[in-house]
Write a protein that holds these residues in place. Sequence first.
Motif, PDB file in Angstrom:
ATOM      1  N   UNK A 124       1.004  -1.135  -0.121  1.00 51.33           N
ATOM      2  CA  UNK A 124       0.116  -0.071   0.201  1.00 51.33           C
ATOM      3  C   UNK A 124       0.798   1.435  -0.027  1.00 51.33           C
ATOM      4  N   UNK A 125       1.600   1.551  -1.158  1.00 52.74           N
ATOM      5  CA  UNK A 125       2.235   2.389  -1.117  1.00 52.74           C
ATOM      6  C   UNK A 125       1.761   3.827  -1.172  1.00 52.74           C
ATOM      7  N   UNK A 126       2.497   4.921  -0.588  1.00 53.73           N
ATOM      8  CA  UNK A 126       1.692   6.178  -0.295  1.00 53.73           C
ATOM      9  C   UNK A 126       2.945   7.239  -0.559  1.00 53.73           C
ATOM     10  N   UNK A 127       2.646   8.447  -0.891  1.00 52.46           N
ATOM     11  CA  UNK A 127       3.551   9.555  -1.016  1.00 52.46           C
ATOM     12  C   UNK A 127       4.023   9.940   0.474  1.00 52.46           C
ATOM     13  N   UNK A 128       5.315  10.208   0.637  1.00 54.90           N
ATOM     14  CA  UNK A 128       5.714  10.744   1.875  1.00 54.90           C
ATOM     15  C   UNK A 128       6.024   9.491   2.593  1.00 54.90           C
ATOM     16  N   UNK A 184       3.558   5.028   3.573  1.00 52.41           N
ATOM     17  CA  UNK A 184       3.218   3.735   2.812  1.00 52.41           C
ATOM     18  C   UNK A 184       4.071   2.604   3.536  1.00 52.41           C
ATOM     19  N   UNK A 185       3.498   1.359   3.163  1.00 57.01           N
ATOM     20  CA  UNK A 185       4.245   0.122   3.741  1.00 57.01           C
ATOM     21  C   UNK A 185       3.943  -0.878   2.580  1.00 57.01           C
ATOM     22  N   UNK A 186       4.710  -2.133   2.808  1.00 54.44           N
ATOM     23  CA  UNK A 186       4.479  -3.141   1.943  1.00 54.44           C
ATOM     24  C   UNK A 186       5.222  -4.416   2.613  1.00 54.44           C
ATOM     25  N   UNK A 187       4.529  -5.904   2.120  1.00 58.25           N
ATOM     26  CA  UNK A 187       4.857  -7.047   2.636  1.00 58.25           C
ATOM     27  C   UNK A 187       5.382  -7.525   1.536  1.00 58.25           C
ATOM     28  N   UNK A 188       6.641  -8.245   1.288  1.00 63.26           N
ATOM     29  CA  UNK A 188       7.202  -9.299   0.300  1.00 63.26           C
ATOM     30  C   UNK A 188       7.245 -10.553   0.896  1.00 63.26           C
ATOM     31  N   UNK A 189       7.217 -11.496   0.152  1.00 59.41           N
ATOM     32  CA  UNK A 189       7.281 -12.705   0.719  1.00 59.41           C
ATOM     33  C   UNK A 189       7.595 -13.813  -0.425  1.00 59.41           C
ATOM     34  N   UNK A 190       8.404 -14.891   0.009  1.00 57.69           N
ATOM     35  CA  UNK A 190       8.903 -15.863  -0.994  1.00 57.69           C
ATOM     36  C   UNK A 190       7.460 -16.921  -1.241  1.00 57.69           C
ATOM     37  N   UNK A 244      -0.134 -21.838   8.471  1.00 62.23           N
ATOM     38  CA  UNK A 244       0.014 -20.335   8.037  1.00 62.23           C
ATOM     39  C   UNK A 244       0.202 -19.567   9.140  1.00 62.23           C
ATOM     40  N   UNK A 245       0.894 -18.098   8.758  1.00 65.32           N
ATOM     41  CA  UNK A 245       1.323 -17.197   9.432  1.00 65.32           C
ATOM     42  C   UNK A 245       0.628 -15.758   9.403  1.00 65.32           C
ATOM     43  N   UNK A 246       0.208 -15.186  10.444  1.00 59.52           N
ATOM     44  CA  UNK A 246      -0.207 -13.898  10.243  1.00 59.52           C
ATOM     45  C   UNK A 246       0.939 -13.006  10.111  1.00 59.52           C
ATOM     46  N   UNK A 247       1.157 -12.011   8.933  1.00 59.28           N
ATOM     47  CA  UNK A 247       2.214 -11.231   8.998  1.00 59.28           C
ATOM     48  C   UNK A 247       1.827  -9.864   8.932  1.00 59.28           C
ATOM     49  N   UNK A 248       2.669  -9.052   9.864  1.00 54.47           N
ATOM     50  CA  UNK A 248       2.297  -7.622   9.850  1.00 54.47           C
ATOM     51  C   UNK A 248       3.216  -6.800   9.544  1.00 54.47           C
ATOM     52  N   UNK A 249       3.244  -5.620   8.889  1.00 56.49           N
ATOM     53  CA  UNK A 249       4.224  -4.539   8.725  1.00 56.49           C
ATOM     54  C   UNK A 249       3.479  -3.242   9.355  1.00 56.49           C
ATOM     55  N   UNK A 250       4.201  -2.959  10.486  1.00 53.98           N
ATOM     56  CA  UNK A 250       3.520  -1.894  11.232  1.00 53.98           C
ATOM     57  C   UNK A 250       4.104  -0.457  11.327  1.00 53.98           C
ATOM     58  N   UNK A 251       3.498   0.474  11.365  1.00 51.48           N
ATOM     59  CA  UNK A 251       4.336   1.856  11.755  1.00 51.48           C
ATOM     60  C   UNK A 251       3.349   2.700  12.112  1.00 51.48           C
ATOM     61  N   UNK A 252       3.145   2.824  13.581  1.00 50.98           N
ATOM     62  CA  UNK A 252       2.214   3.731  14.208  1.00 50.98           C
ATOM     63  C   UNK A 252       2.912   5.229  14.188  1.00 50.98           C
ATOM     64  N   UNK A 271      -5.488   3.923  11.538  1.00 54.79           N
ATOM     65  CA  UNK A 271      -4.195   4.235  11.782  1.00 54.79           C
ATOM     66  C   UNK A 271      -3.880   5.226  10.681  1.00 54.79           C
ATOM     67  N   UNK A 272      -3.074   6.291  11.085  1.00 53.76           N
ATOM     68  CA  UNK A 272      -2.864   7.339  10.113  1.00 53.76           C
ATOM     69  C   UNK A 272      -1.908   6.794   8.928  1.00 53.76           C
ATOM     70  N   UNK A 273      -0.852   6.070   9.192  1.00 52.80           N
ATOM     71  CA  UNK A 273      -0.004   5.346   8.217  1.00 52.80           C
ATOM     72  C   UNK A 273      -0.611   4.182   7.695  1.00 52.80           C
ATOM     73  N   UNK A 274      -0.172   3.433   6.793  1.00 54.95           N
ATOM     74  CA  UNK A 274      -0.377   2.056   6.448  1.00 54.95           C
ATOM     75  C   UNK A 274       0.268   1.253   7.229  1.00 54.95           C
ATOM     76  N   UNK A 275      -0.601   0.678   7.907  1.00 52.42           N
ATOM     77  CA  UNK A 275      -0.292  -0.871   8.795  1.00 52.42           C
ATOM     78  C   UNK A 275      -0.827  -2.001   8.234  1.00 52.42           C
ATOM     79  N   UNK A 276      -0.294  -3.038   7.810  1.00 50.30           N
ATOM     80  CA  UNK A 276      -0.847  -4.020   6.858  1.00 50.30           C
ATOM     81  C   UNK A 276      -0.633  -5.329   7.582  1.00 50.30           C
ATOM     82  N   UNK A 277      -1.566  -6.367   7.020  1.00 50.86           N
ATOM     83  CA  UNK A 277      -1.635  -7.583   7.621  1.00 50.86           C
ATOM     84  C   UNK A 277      -1.776  -8.408   6.367  1.00 50.86           C
TER      85      UNK A 277
END
Length: 317
Positions: free
Chosen positions: A149-153, A156-162, A190-198, A174-180
């Motif tokens: 979920x890219x954003x200007x400034x 944004x955030x992203x999760x990449x995986x093999x 299976x795993x829950x993966x989070x990319x967090x940026x409060x 949440x103000x910024x992108x916080x992803x699951x």
Amino acid sequence: MRRVLWVVGWVGVLLGAIGVGAHFSGLVSNIATRIASFTPVLIGVGLIGLILLLVARAWVSAAVAAVVVAVGLGSQAPLYAGVDEQVSPSDLTVMQANIFLGEADAASLVARVREADVDVLTVIELTPESTAALERAGLREVLPFAFVNPRDGGSGAGIYARASLTDGRVLERMRHSNLHARLSIPGREPLSVYALHPLPPYPEPSWRWDAELRELRSVLSADQDPLVIGADFNSTYDHRPFRALLSGADADDSPELTDAAEHLGSGIVPTYPADRPYPAVLALDRVLTRNGPTPTSLRRFEIAGSDHHGVIATVRH
């Protein structure tokens, strides 16, 4: 001279006491959170104050200083009382990287992903331009699955995986992108993966930072799956609201989150700022786990062109 040592020593002890107080108080204010960020530095100043008081033979003052320093060191002790883990070839390799408004060198980061044989990459401050740059540098050749979920400034955030990523969503309130997203690895649960940026506690109003950490506590306590988190938490261990997030405080039947640095006894692993003449002092970037996955190693690495260092953890799952 003894009088000068006494005065300077007491100044150091008072600064140390302020840092220790900020660690324990949990006061949500821009000033208090800023002070708490530097509690380890202030404890060091308090230790210098203790030494000066001993040199000055101010025994009563030195006794008071020793109590302050002892309490301060005790507050940091959990970070160094970890366990030895054995790294296995089957462990997942998780990388967390804040790429500074998308300005970090994409080719260098992708080269590091290849070198470390990364399985999961969480990227913070991902912009549309940096998303394209990472793909041109070959990131999707190494980690073909992504939820971004890219954003200007810096939002944004992203999760990449093999392995396959499904059920991607952006966390609400949440103000910024916080992803699951859900990571499905053949032959494993299976795993829950989070990319967090409060939000940071300053210059933003600190109550917003505290509210976002509380929101994350609610979200994570509701997730009963095995989980792995890569994050720039904009918080340190000396912020009481962050420690509450780790402990699952106020969340019924919620197990604690395992911070890789604390679990392994790595101590303070500072990642910010990385673009100054002096060393990084704040441990903002972290890898956390819960409900099964266990960190087995952690190391810091440089991200060319970023104001953060990144961290790489191996996780037994």
